[in-house]
Design a protein around this motif. Sequence first.
Motif, PDB file in Angstrom:
ATOM      1  N   VAL A 197      -3.585  -4.426 -23.658  1.00 52.08           N
ATOM      2  CA  VAL A 197      -3.545  -5.690 -22.924  1.00 52.08           C
ATOM      3  C   VAL A 197      -4.026  -5.486 -21.497  1.00 52.08           C
ATOM      4  CG1 VAL A 197      -2.028  -7.509 -22.047  1.00 52.08           C
ATOM      5  CG2 VAL A 197      -1.726  -6.681 -24.361  1.00 52.08           C
ATOM      6  N   ALA A 198      -3.575  -4.402 -20.856  1.00 51.11           N
ATOM      7  CA  ALA A 198      -3.954  -4.169 -19.459  1.00 51.11           C
ATOM      8  C   ALA A 198      -5.450  -3.948 -19.305  1.00 51.11           C
ATOM      9  CB  ALA A 198      -3.191  -2.972 -18.901  1.00 51.11           C
ATOM     10  N   THR A 199      -6.113  -3.489 -20.373  1.00 49.83           N
ATOM     11  CA  THR A 199      -7.553  -3.247 -20.278  1.00 49.83           C
ATOM     12  C   THR A 199      -8.370  -4.298 -21.021  1.00 49.83           C
ATOM     13  OG1 THR A 199      -7.419  -1.818 -22.219  1.00 49.83           O
ATOM     14  CG2 THR A 199      -7.318  -0.744 -20.059  1.00 49.83           C
ATOM     15  N   ASN A 200      -7.703  -5.341 -21.550  1.00 47.32           N
ATOM     16  CA  ASN A 200      -8.397  -6.367 -22.349  1.00 47.32           C
ATOM     17  C   ASN A 200      -9.305  -5.688 -23.385  1.00 47.32           C
ATOM     18  OD1 ASN A 200      -9.156  -9.001 -23.142  1.00 47.32           O
ATOM     19  ND2 ASN A 200     -10.921  -8.991 -21.783  1.00 47.32           N
ATOM     20  N   ALA A 201      -8.709  -4.774 -24.168  1.00 49.88           N
ATOM     21  CA  ALA A 201      -9.477  -3.983 -25.124  1.00 49.88           C
ATOM     22  C   ALA A 201     -10.262  -4.870 -26.090  1.00 49.88           C
ATOM     23  CB  ALA A 201      -8.533  -3.071 -25.904  1.00 49.88           C
ATOM     24  N   GLY A 202     -11.446  -4.406 -26.478  1.00 50.23           N
ATOM     25  CA  GLY A 202     -12.325  -5.179 -27.353  1.00 50.23           C
ATOM     26  C   GLY A 202     -12.148  -4.788 -28.806  1.00 50.23           C
ATOM     27  N   GLY A 203     -12.998  -3.887 -29.310  1.00 49.09           N
ATOM     28  CA  GLY A 203     -12.842  -3.425 -30.684  1.00 49.09           C
ATOM     29  C   GLY A 203     -13.743  -4.155 -31.659  1.00 49.09           C
ATOM     30  N   GLN A 204     -13.588  -3.817 -32.965  1.00 45.09           N
ATOM     31  CA  GLN A 204     -14.540  -4.337 -33.948  1.00 45.09           C
ATOM     32  C   GLN A 204     -14.296  -5.760 -34.422  1.00 45.09           C
ATOM     33  OE1 GLN A 204     -14.020  -0.772 -34.590  1.00 45.09           O
ATOM     34  NE2 GLN A 204     -12.520  -0.624 -36.237  1.00 45.09           N
ATOM     35  N   TYR A 205     -13.127  -6.337 -34.148  1.00 42.93           N
ATOM     36  CA  TYR A 205     -12.858  -7.701 -34.613  1.00 42.93           C
ATOM     37  C   TYR A 205     -12.918  -8.747 -33.516  1.00 42.93           C
ATOM     38  CZ  TYR A 205     -11.471  -5.707 -39.072  1.00 42.93           C
ATOM     39  OH  TYR A 205     -11.463  -5.055 -40.274  1.00 42.93           O
ATOM     40  N   TYR A 206     -13.516  -8.358 -32.399  1.00 45.38           N
ATOM     41  CA  TYR A 206     -13.611  -9.252 -31.239  1.00 45.38           C
ATOM     42  C   TYR A 206     -14.260 -10.585 -31.623  1.00 45.38           C
ATOM     43  CZ  TYR A 206     -14.456 -10.445 -26.322  1.00 45.38           C
ATOM     44  OH  TYR A 206     -14.461 -11.034 -25.107  1.00 45.38           O
ATOM     45  N   TYR A 207     -15.356 -10.511 -32.371  1.00 44.69           N
ATOM     46  CA  TYR A 207     -16.089 -11.716 -32.756  1.00 44.69           C
ATOM     47  C   TYR A 207     -15.225 -12.636 -33.598  1.00 44.69           C
ATOM     48  CZ  TYR A 207     -19.508 -14.587 -35.268  1.00 44.69           C
ATOM     49  OH  TYR A 207     -20.186 -15.621 -35.824  1.00 44.69           O
ATOM     50  N   ARG A 208     -14.507 -12.061 -34.556  1.00 48.08           N
ATOM     51  CA  ARG A 208     -13.754 -12.873 -35.505  1.00 48.08           C
ATOM     52  C   ARG A 208     -12.441 -13.385 -34.936  1.00 48.08           C
ATOM     53  NH1 ARG A 208     -13.409 -13.610 -41.039  1.00 48.08           N
ATOM     54  NH2 ARG A 208     -11.521 -14.795 -41.439  1.00 48.08           N
ATOM     55  N   PHE A 209     -11.698 -12.525 -34.280  1.00 45.17           N
ATOM     56  CA  PHE A 209     -10.369 -12.955 -33.849  1.00 45.17           C
ATOM     57  C   PHE A 209     -10.266 -13.250 -32.363  1.00 45.17           C
ATOM     58  CE2 PHE A 209      -8.787 -12.691 -37.928  1.00 45.17           C
ATOM     59  CZ  PHE A 209      -9.059 -11.462 -38.512  1.00 45.17           C
ATOM     60  N   GLY A 210     -11.316 -12.974 -31.624  1.00 50.27           N
ATOM     61  CA  GLY A 210     -11.280 -13.292 -30.200  1.00 50.27           C
ATOM     62  C   GLY A 210     -10.700 -12.173 -29.376  1.00 50.27           C
ATOM     63  N   SER A 211     -10.799 -12.329 -28.057  1.00 49.27           N
ATOM     64  CA  SER A 211     -10.331 -11.300 -27.136  1.00 49.27           C
ATOM     65  C   SER A 211      -8.811 -11.349 -27.026  1.00 49.27           C
ATOM     66  CB  SER A 211     -10.920 -11.549 -25.750  1.00 49.27           C
ATOM     67  OG  SER A 211     -10.384 -12.767 -25.242  1.00 49.27           O
ATOM     68  N   ILE A 212      -8.283 -10.386 -26.271  1.00 41.90           N
ATOM     69  CA  ILE A 212      -6.842 -10.389 -26.027  1.00 41.90           C
ATOM     70  C   ILE A 212      -6.444 -11.629 -25.241  1.00 41.90           C
ATOM     71  CG2 ILE A 212      -4.985  -9.164 -24.860  1.00 41.90           C
ATOM     72  CD1 ILE A 212      -5.896  -6.676 -25.998  1.00 41.90           C
ATOM     73  N   HIS A 213      -7.347 -12.053 -24.345  1.00 47.43           N
ATOM     74  CA  HIS A 213      -7.071 -13.299 -23.610  1.00 47.43           C
ATOM     75  C   HIS A 213      -6.811 -14.443 -24.573  1.00 47.43           C
ATOM     76  CE1 HIS A 213      -7.703 -12.356 -19.380  1.00 47.43           C
ATOM     77  NE2 HIS A 213      -8.728 -11.610 -19.705  1.00 47.43           N
ATOM     78  N   ALA A 214      -7.573 -14.445 -25.669  1.00 48.16           N
ATOM     79  CA  ALA A 214      -7.445 -15.553 -26.624  1.00 48.16           C
ATOM     80  C   ALA A 214      -6.178 -15.445 -27.463  1.00 48.16           C
ATOM     81  CB  ALA A 214      -8.664 -15.583 -27.535  1.00 48.16           C
ATOM     82  N   ASN A 215      -5.624 -14.241 -27.558  1.00 44.98           N
ATOM     83  CA  ASN A 215      -4.487 -14.037 -28.451  1.00 44.98           C
ATOM     84  C   ASN A 215      -3.152 -13.791 -27.759  1.00 44.98           C
ATOM     85  OD1 ASN A 215      -5.560 -13.948 -31.348  1.00 44.98           O
ATOM     86  ND2 ASN A 215      -7.036 -12.698 -30.236  1.00 44.98           N
ATOM     87  N   ILE A 216      -3.175 -13.700 -26.427  1.00 44.15           N
ATOM     88  CA  ILE A 216      -1.924 -13.402 -25.724  1.00 44.15           C
ATOM     89  C   ILE A 216      -1.078 -14.669 -25.600  1.00 44.15           C
ATOM     90  CG2 ILE A 216      -2.787 -13.715 -23.336  1.00 44.15           C
ATOM     91  CD1 ILE A 216      -0.757 -10.690 -24.308  1.00 44.15           C
ATOM     92  N   ILE A 217       0.166 -14.562 -26.026  1.00 37.97           N
ATOM     93  CA  ILE A 217       1.052 -15.730 -26.002  1.00 37.97           C
ATOM     94  C   ILE A 217       2.030 -15.615 -24.832  1.00 37.97           C
ATOM     95  CG2 ILE A 217       2.767 -17.060 -27.304  1.00 37.97           C
ATOM     96  CD1 ILE A 217       0.275 -17.130 -28.841  1.00 37.97           C
ATOM     97  N   GLY A 218       2.439 -14.378 -24.530  1.00 39.78           N
ATOM     98  CA  GLY A 218       3.385 -14.185 -23.434  1.00 39.78           C
ATOM     99  C   GLY A 218       3.381 -12.740 -22.962  1.00 39.78           C
ATOM    100  N   LEU A 219       3.935 -12.517 -21.782  1.00 36.64           N
ATOM    101  CA  LEU A 219       4.036 -11.171 -21.225  1.00 36.64           C
ATOM    102  C   LEU A 219       5.316 -11.063 -20.420  1.00 36.64           C
ATOM    103  CD1 LEU A 219       0.685 -10.157 -19.450  1.00 36.64           C
ATOM    104  CD2 LEU A 219       1.566  -9.293 -21.587  1.00 36.64           C
ATOM    105  N   GLU A 220       5.823  -9.831 -20.357  1.00 39.95           N
ATOM    106  CA  GLU A 220       6.846  -9.584 -19.336  1.00 39.95           C
ATOM    107  C   GLU A 220       6.236  -8.531 -18.429  1.00 39.95           C
ATOM    108  OE1 GLU A 220      10.256  -6.865 -19.839  1.00 39.95           O
ATOM    109  OE2 GLU A 220      11.492  -8.673 -19.718  1.00 39.95           O
ATOM    110  N   VAL A 221       6.187  -8.782 -17.137  1.00 38.65           N
ATOM    111  CA  VAL A 221       5.539  -7.868 -16.197  1.00 38.65           C
ATOM    112  C   VAL A 221       6.502  -7.557 -15.059  1.00 38.65           C
ATOM    113  CG1 VAL A 221       3.457  -7.523 -14.834  1.00 38.65           C
ATOM    114  CG2 VAL A 221       3.464  -9.247 -16.596  1.00 38.65           C
TER     115      VAL A 221
END
Lengths: 497, 258
Positions: free
Chosen positions: A170-194
């Motif tokens: 999450v801290a690096t907004n990692a990409g990977g092989q399913y970026y196209y299909r499932f979207g970035s971490i930005h698109a999938n993050i629902i909540g955080l505790e920081v």
Amino acid sequence: MLSRCKPRTLFKSAHAYRAFSSLLRSPITKDYAELVRRAPASIVVDDSKDLEKYNSDWTGQYKGNSRIVCRPQSTEEVASILEYCSREKIGIVPQAGNTGVVGGSIPINDEVILSVERLNEIHSFDDINGIIQCGAGCVLQTLQAKVANWNHLVPIDLGSKGTCMIGGNVATNAGGQYYYRFGSIHANIIGLEVVLPNGTILDLMSTNRKDNTGYDLKHLFVGAEGTLGVITKVALNCPRLPSARNVAFLACNSFESVCQTLSLAKEKLGEVLAAFEFMDKQVLDQVASEKTIPLTDGKKNHNFCILVETLGSDREHDMEKLESFLEQATDAGHVVDGILAQDTRQVSIWEIRESCNPIIKSKGYNYKYDISLPLSEYYSIVEEMRERLLPFKGDIVVANWGHVIDGNLHLNVITPGKFEVDIQIKNSIEPFIFEYVVAKGGSISAEHGLGQCKNNYLGKYAKSKAAVAVMRSLKDSFDPNGILNPQKFLPSSNSKN
Amino acid sequence: MKILVGVKRVVDYAVKVRVGADGVNLKNVKMSLNPFCEIAVEEAVKLKENKAANVSEVVALSVGPKQCQETLRTALAMGCDRGIHISTDLRTDYMELQSDAVAKLFQKVIEEKEKDIHLVLVGKQAIDSDCGQVGPALAGYMSWPQCTFASKVDLDGDGLLVERETDSGTETIKVPKLPAVVTCDLRLNTPRYATLPNIMKAKKKKVDTYKAEEFGVDLEVKNKVLEVYEPPSRKEGILVDDVDTLIDKLRNEASVIQ
């Protein structure tokens, strides 16, 4: 991938320490004692222990001199550590799985390492809404196995899944092989505790997908590489596990045919297209020394090979689409050969793609670059690079692979058999590659981030003066004493950018 | 020689199976070709490519719901010539349709539909029911020789020389004359990938469908399944920080050392 940068000088003793800024100081004995008191599972260097694995990265490029690894076992312990270090003005390097490639998780001097490895509890998984809530120290593969029990999957998948932790992803907004299909971490993050640098616990955990109330703060921390706060908990969207999966391995003669195949794939496969990766002949030749490439042109490797994966909910439907796509791609001459992997062997096709990095690393010194380019310019830089390197004596290979579907190219220059960096080769590559990428409107770091490797290029090759100024004011607002990852991510204070 | 290959559609080997009120939950679960059946198909296609074997045709046979047609297409894409689908909505994971009925259906196909089969190749077992009975039962009904757990199959005159793997070692069996039934084990071969040209050709290959009831075989359950449950889950291990703690736990908690 990793961009080569100037070697860092190692500070051998605390006394030779040079302060990052006039604000920060080196930790001393009483600091270590206090930190251990606040986080009892912490480890301090002594005769019987060393912190080798925390102070160095897997590429062998970076080495820190930290004398303590804090291993908090709760968010409160994290807050306690940050509050102390903020007050005492001691630098901190947050660390998760330590699988990064730009030295973002390695201390530059003797900053305190704050490892989230003990925050590894999976708090809950809601299988109706598909949301997992867990600690930042959960290993990605563990999360994948857990949600698979309920027929879900984690939206990111990387080669380092057995070691990397979700907090780092999450801290690096990692990409990977399913970026196209499932979207970035930005698109999938629902909540955080920081936890903020001053020790304040910011609870942004949520199970609501839709919530338009106020500035969406969690997005600031995604991709901030641990410079604004330390992520302690994550709530992530997990899509349903598709029941139909197909993996095809195809061969093309030219990069243009790769692009035409990609275009056809998007058109014919539509919503079931999940991944589209490419490898060129140069990297296939290296991989072939250790793995069997399932498609060859007689005794040689093809010029380009593509891995296409489909994921869907109806096997018959997906197969129909896939067959139609394969038929058209072959008839049009874009694809000259191909195979379809039956279920038990889909993993071995992916292994060929995922082994590019480790096999290349074992062959010689790697000058690694991870760039984004428009598809029309994608391979021309490779051809130019090969031209530029022709005058050099000895073997130099420019091997390339990547997420062509995302316009993300991993360009690697290797000197087979030679494991030392050659400054002349390096100077021939940089800054040419960065200038070229910028001129074509691309990114000098598509997914690997900046860390301590590319931070000084931020102003020159990536973002405008105005943008960098806003970033600095955000950093100063969150972290006025600059304790989190000093001299990383943003251009360092002694750089002219 | 004409070869009949059995192919079964089963829950994919990688799926984490869940148990519900009526046994294993099959809804929305990924299904694929049984790995041992895939090995049988590969062996059949290899024999076809071997000129000395003089194979005229390889026919793939599958019993189950309409999705079995996909399983048959995979077999065709690997190189089988024709497919036969015996259609039934009964569960084929032992809960409803069981090995004896399947063996009898295979027998009917050989006696009524494909009268000149010389060799039947099937997987040693299906990974859902783990029975391993269809091959031997079929051989019994046909009064044919059987070789199970084959790890090597060679032509030998009018018959075969088969190596089979057992717990105590490998034994070599001579089958003097075909027809025979051979069940295939893991080390027999490495199944090929389906190539694009073969995938395209497979679309045009013939698949005949028959209803299971047509054959007059008793499809009733012979062994009643009383209960299906998941094995007790393994307790999670813990990480220890040093050797002293490890010794302490082994001695005082696990009680495995003095």
